[in-house]
Design a protein around this motif. Structure first.
Motif, short mmCIF file in Angstrom:
data_model
loop_
_atom_site.label_atom_id
_atom_site.label_comp_id
_atom_site.label_asym_id
_atom_site.label_seq_id
_atom_site.Cartn_x
_atom_site.Cartn_y
_atom_site.Cartn_z
N GLY A 374 0.81 -1.22 0.00
CA GLY A 374 0.00 0.00 0.00
C GLY A 374 0.84 1.26 0.00
N GLY A 375 2.11 1.17 -0.39
CA GLY A 375 3.01 2.33 -0.40
C GLY A 375 3.12 2.95 -1.77
N THR A 376 3.98 3.98 -1.85
CA THR A 376 4.17 4.72 -3.11
C THR A 376 5.66 4.94 -3.36
OG1 THR A 376 3.97 6.85 -1.96
CG2 THR A 376 1.96 5.92 -2.93
N LEU A 377 6.00 5.09 -4.62
CA LEU A 377 7.39 5.37 -5.02
C LEU A 377 7.42 6.66 -5.82
CD1 LEU A 377 10.33 4.19 -5.12
CD2 LEU A 377 9.75 3.39 -7.41
N THR A 378 8.34 7.54 -5.46
CA THR A 378 8.50 8.81 -6.17
C THR A 378 9.96 8.94 -6.61
OG1 THR A 378 6.80 9.83 -4.79
CG2 THR A 378 8.22 11.31 -6.04
N VAL A 379 10.16 9.34 -7.87
CA VAL A 379 11.52 9.53 -8.41
C VAL A 379 11.64 10.97 -8.88
CG1 VAL A 379 13.20 8.79 -10.12
CG2 VAL A 379 11.62 7.12 -9.12
N GLU A 380 12.63 11.69 -8.30
CA GLU A 380 12.91 13.07 -8.70
C GLU A 380 14.31 13.11 -9.29
OE1 GLU A 380 12.44 15.59 -5.37
OE2 GLU A 380 10.33 15.07 -5.01
N SER A 381 14.40 13.52 -10.55
CA SER A 381 15.70 13.54 -11.21
C SER A 381 15.64 14.42 -12.44
CB SER A 381 16.13 12.12 -11.61
OG SER A 381 17.43 12.14 -12.17
N ALA A 382 16.80 14.87 -12.85
CA ALA A 382 16.94 15.63 -14.10
C ALA A 382 18.36 15.44 -14.57
CB ALA A 382 16.63 17.11 -13.89
N PRO A 383 18.60 15.47 -15.86
CA PRO A 383 19.96 15.29 -16.37
C PRO A 383 20.93 16.30 -15.74
CG PRO A 383 18.39 15.14 -18.16
CD PRO A 383 17.62 15.57 -16.95
N GLY A 384 21.99 15.80 -15.10
CA GLY A 384 23.01 16.64 -14.49
C GLY A 384 22.70 17.07 -13.07
N ASP A 385 21.52 16.77 -12.54
CA ASP A 385 21.13 17.25 -11.20
C ASP A 385 20.98 16.13 -10.17
OD1 ASP A 385 21.13 19.86 -12.00
OD2 ASP A 385 18.98 19.90 -12.47
N GLY A 386 21.46 14.94 -10.47
CA GLY A 386 21.34 13.86 -9.50
C GLY A 386 19.94 13.28 -9.45
N THR A 387 19.74 12.37 -8.50
CA THR A 387 18.47 11.64 -8.41
C THR A 387 18.10 11.41 -6.95
OG1 THR A 387 18.95 10.49 -10.49
CG2 THR A 387 17.26 9.52 -9.07
N VAL A 388 16.80 11.47 -6.67
CA VAL A 388 16.28 11.11 -5.34
C VAL A 388 15.15 10.12 -5.56
CG1 VAL A 388 15.19 11.88 -3.22
CG2 VAL A 388 16.86 13.36 -4.36
N VAL A 389 15.28 8.95 -4.95
CA VAL A 389 14.24 7.94 -4.98
C VAL A 389 13.61 7.90 -3.59
CG1 VAL A 389 13.71 5.50 -5.24
CG2 VAL A 389 15.36 6.58 -6.77
N SER A 390 12.29 8.12 -3.52
CA SER A 390 11.58 8.16 -2.24
C SER A 390 10.56 7.03 -2.21
CB SER A 390 10.88 9.50 -2.04
OG SER A 390 11.82 10.55 -1.97
N ALA A 391 10.65 6.23 -1.17
CA ALA A 391 9.70 5.12 -0.97
C ALA A 391 8.97 5.35 0.34
CB ALA A 391 10.43 3.78 -0.94
N ALA A 392 7.65 5.44 0.27
CA ALA A 392 6.83 5.67 1.47
C ALA A 392 5.94 4.46 1.70
CB ALA A 392 5.97 6.93 1.29
N VAL A 393 5.91 3.99 2.95
CA VAL A 393 5.06 2.85 3.31
C VAL A 393 4.27 3.21 4.56
CG1 VAL A 393 6.59 1.12 2.32
CG2 VAL A 393 6.88 1.78 4.70
N PRO A 394 3.02 2.76 4.65
CA PRO A 394 2.25 2.99 5.87
C PRO A 394 2.82 2.15 7.01
CG PRO A 394 1.02 1.58 4.37
CD PRO A 394 2.23 2.03 3.64
N LEU A 395 2.70 2.68 8.24
CA LEU A 395 3.23 1.96 9.40
C LEU A 395 2.27 0.91 9.90
CD1 LEU A 395 4.91 4.91 11.33
CD2 LEU A 395 5.97 3.15 9.94
N GLU A 396 1.05 0.90 9.39
CA GLU A 396 0.09 -0.16 9.71
C GLU A 396 -0.07 -1.02 8.47
OE1 GLU A 396 -3.55 1.42 11.09
OE2 GLU A 396 -2.70 2.30 12.91
N SER A 397 -0.25 -2.34 8.68
CA SER A 397 -0.40 -3.27 7.56
C SER A 397 -1.66 -2.94 6.80
CB SER A 397 -0.45 -4.71 8.07
OG SER A 397 0.76 -5.03 8.73
#
Length: 402
Positions: A374-397
Motif C-alpha cells: 500500500g506504499g508509493t514510489l517517487t523519483v525526482e531527477s533531471a539530467p546533471g542534477d542527480g536523483t532522489v528515490v523516495s519510498a513511502a510505506v504505511p506503518l500499519e499493515s
C-alpha cells in the motif's frame, strides 16, 4: 427410459417410493376386504383374490419403478380389478405417482389420463353413487400431476444451480491458483533482482576491475577479489534465506531497519569507494516486518544502480518517520536522468553504455514491492542534477487485497 427423478438421480426419493408401495398395498388390502365383505359369494371372487395378491407382490418388488414392461403389467392387472370391482379404484393415487416417476411428462400425462378415466368409470358404476363425485377424480389427478411436475422442474433447476455453483467454485479456485502463481512469480523475480542479480553484477564489476589492475597493481587487484568473495558469501546467505523465505540477511543480523541501513551504507562505501551517509529523522516506531524488508531491498537496489549507472561522487540514505508512514530517501549527485523517459544515470534507471545496464528492472521491482504494502514510489531527477528515490510505506499493515 428412466425418469429424471429416478433413484439414481435423486437418492432421497428412495424412502418416498417405499412409502408409496406400502400405501398401495394398504389400499389394495382395504379394497379387497371391502369386496370380500360385500361380494364373497361372487364367481369373480377367486379371480379378484388372485389378481390382488399378484398385484401386491409385483408392486412391492419395486420392479415396476425400474422396468416399464413390469409397470405395464401392474397397470393392466389393476385395470382388470377396477373393471371387476370398482372399489379398487382407491389404489389409483400411488399408481399415478409411480407413473409420473417412471416416465417423462409426454408419456406420463396420457397414462394418468387413462387411469383417471378408469376411476371415473368405477365411480359411476358404484350403486347409489353421487353423479357430482365423478368430477372429483380428474380434479385430484390434475392437482397431483401439476404439483409433481412443478416440484420436478424446481428440483431440476436447483440441481442445475448447484452444478453451476460447483463449476464456478472450481473455476474461481483455478483463477486464484493462477493469480497466486503469478503473484509468487512476481515476488520471486523481485527477490532475485534485489539479491542475486545485484550481487552478481557487483562481483562482475569487481572481477573486471581486478583483471585490469592485476599486472600494474596486484594489491589493488587482490582487494577487488577479496571484496568480490565477500559479496559472494553474502549472496550465498541471501540465497539461503531467500529459499526459506526469511528476512534479508542484513536485517536479520542487525535486528532493526535503522541499523541495517547504516550497515548497508558503511559496506557500500567500503566496497565501491563511493561515500554513502545514513541519516535517521524522527523517532523509530514499530513497523511491519514486510515493510522493513521492502525498504531495505529498495535501498540495496537504489544504491546498486547508483554504483552502476549514476557516476556519482556521493550518496545518502535517509529514513524518516512521519506520523503514520515511514519514508526512505536514496539520493545521489550523479548525472541524473529523465524519469518520464526511463533514461540512464539514476537509481532504477538504465545505461545502454553499461553492460547489463539495459535490464530496466529496478524501478518496476521497487514499485511492485510497495504496491503490495500500500506504499508509493517517487523519483525526482533531471539530467546533471542527480536523483532522489523516495519510498513511502504505511506503518500499519494494509488490508489484504483480493
Amino acid at each position: 427410459m428412466r425418469h429424471p427423478l429416478s433413484r439414481a438421480a435423486d437418492p432421497d426419493a428412495g424412502w418416498l417410493s417405499a412409502v408409496m408401495r406400502l400405501v398401495f398395498v394398504l389400499l389394495l388390502g382395504t379394497s379387497l376386504t371391502r369386496y370380500l365383505t360385500h361380494h364373497l359369494a361372487s364367481p369373480l371372487t377367486p379371480w379378484v383374490i388372485a389378481l390382488s395378491l399378484a398385484l401386491a407382490a409385483g408392486h412391492l418388488s419395486g420392479l415396476s419403478e425400474r422396468r416399464p414392461a413390469w409397470l405395464a403389467a401392474v397397470l393392466g392387472s389393476w385395470a382388470v380389478l377396477v373393471l371387476m370391482a370398482p372399489s379398487f379404484a382407491w389404489c389409483a393415487v400411488p399408481l399415478v405417482y409411480t407413473v409420473l416417476r417412471a416416465f417423462p411428462p409426454r408419456a406420463a400425462i396420457p397414462l394418468v389420463t387413462v387411469l383417471t378415466a378408469l376411476v371415473m368409470v368405477a365411480q359411476a358404476r358404484l350403486p347409489g353413487a353421487d353423479p357430482t363425485l365423478v368430477l372429483l377424480p380428474p380434479a385430484v389427478a390434475a392437482l397431483a400431476t401439476a404439483v409433481f411436475l412443478y416440484m420436478q422442474r424446481q428440483g431440476a433447476r436447483q440441481r442445475k444451480l448447484i452444478v453451476d455453483l460447483i463449476r464456478a467454485r472450481r473455476e474461481l479456485a483455478a483463477v486464484e491458483r493462477r493469480q497466486g502463481a503469478l503473484s509468487e512469480r512476481e515476488r520471486l523475480s523481485v527477490e532475485i533482482h534485489d539479491t542475486l542479480a545485484q550481487g552478481l553484477s557487483s562481483q562482475q564489476m569487481l572481477l573486471q576491475a581486478a583483471e585490469l589492475a592485476w599486472e600494474q597493481d596486484t594489491a589493488a587487484a587482490r582487494g577487488h577479489v577479496r571484496t568480490a568473495a565477500a559479496i559472494t558469501a553474502r549472496n550465498l546467505t541471501e540465497a539461503r534465506r531467500f529459499v526459506h523465505d526469511l528476512a534479508p540477511a542484513d536485517l536479520a543480523e542487525q535486528g532493526t531497519l535503522e541499523a541495517a541501513l547504516a550497515a548497508l551504507a558503511e559496506r557500500e562505501a567500503a566496497e565501491s569507494g563511493l561515500p554513502v551517509r545514513f541519516q535517521l529523522d524522527g523517532s523509530p516506531v514499530p513497523m511491519p516486518a514486510a515493510a522493513q524488508s521492502a525498504l531495505l531491498r529498495i535501498a540495496q537496489g537504489a544504491l546498486a544502480n547508483v554504483r552502476e549507472h549514476a557516476r556519482a561522487h556521493r550518496a545518502s540514505i535517509t529514513l524518516s518517520y512521519l506520523g503514520d508512514q515511514a519514508v526512505l530517501d536514496v539520493a545521489d549527485d550523479g548525472r541524473g536522468f529523465t524519469p518520464s523517459l526511463g533514461g540512464p544515470g539514476g537509481p532504477g534507471g538504465r545505461d545502454p553504455a553499461v553492460p547489463g545496464g539495459g535490464r530496466g528492472h529496478g524501478l518496476p521491482a521497487m514499485r511492485a514491492r510497495l504496491r503490495q504494502l500500500g506504499g508509493t514510489l517517487t523519483v525526482e531527477s533531471a539530467p546533471g542534477d542527480g536523483t532522489v528515490v523516495s519510498a513511502a510505506v504505511p506503518l500499519e499493515s494494509p488490508p489484504e487485497v483480493r
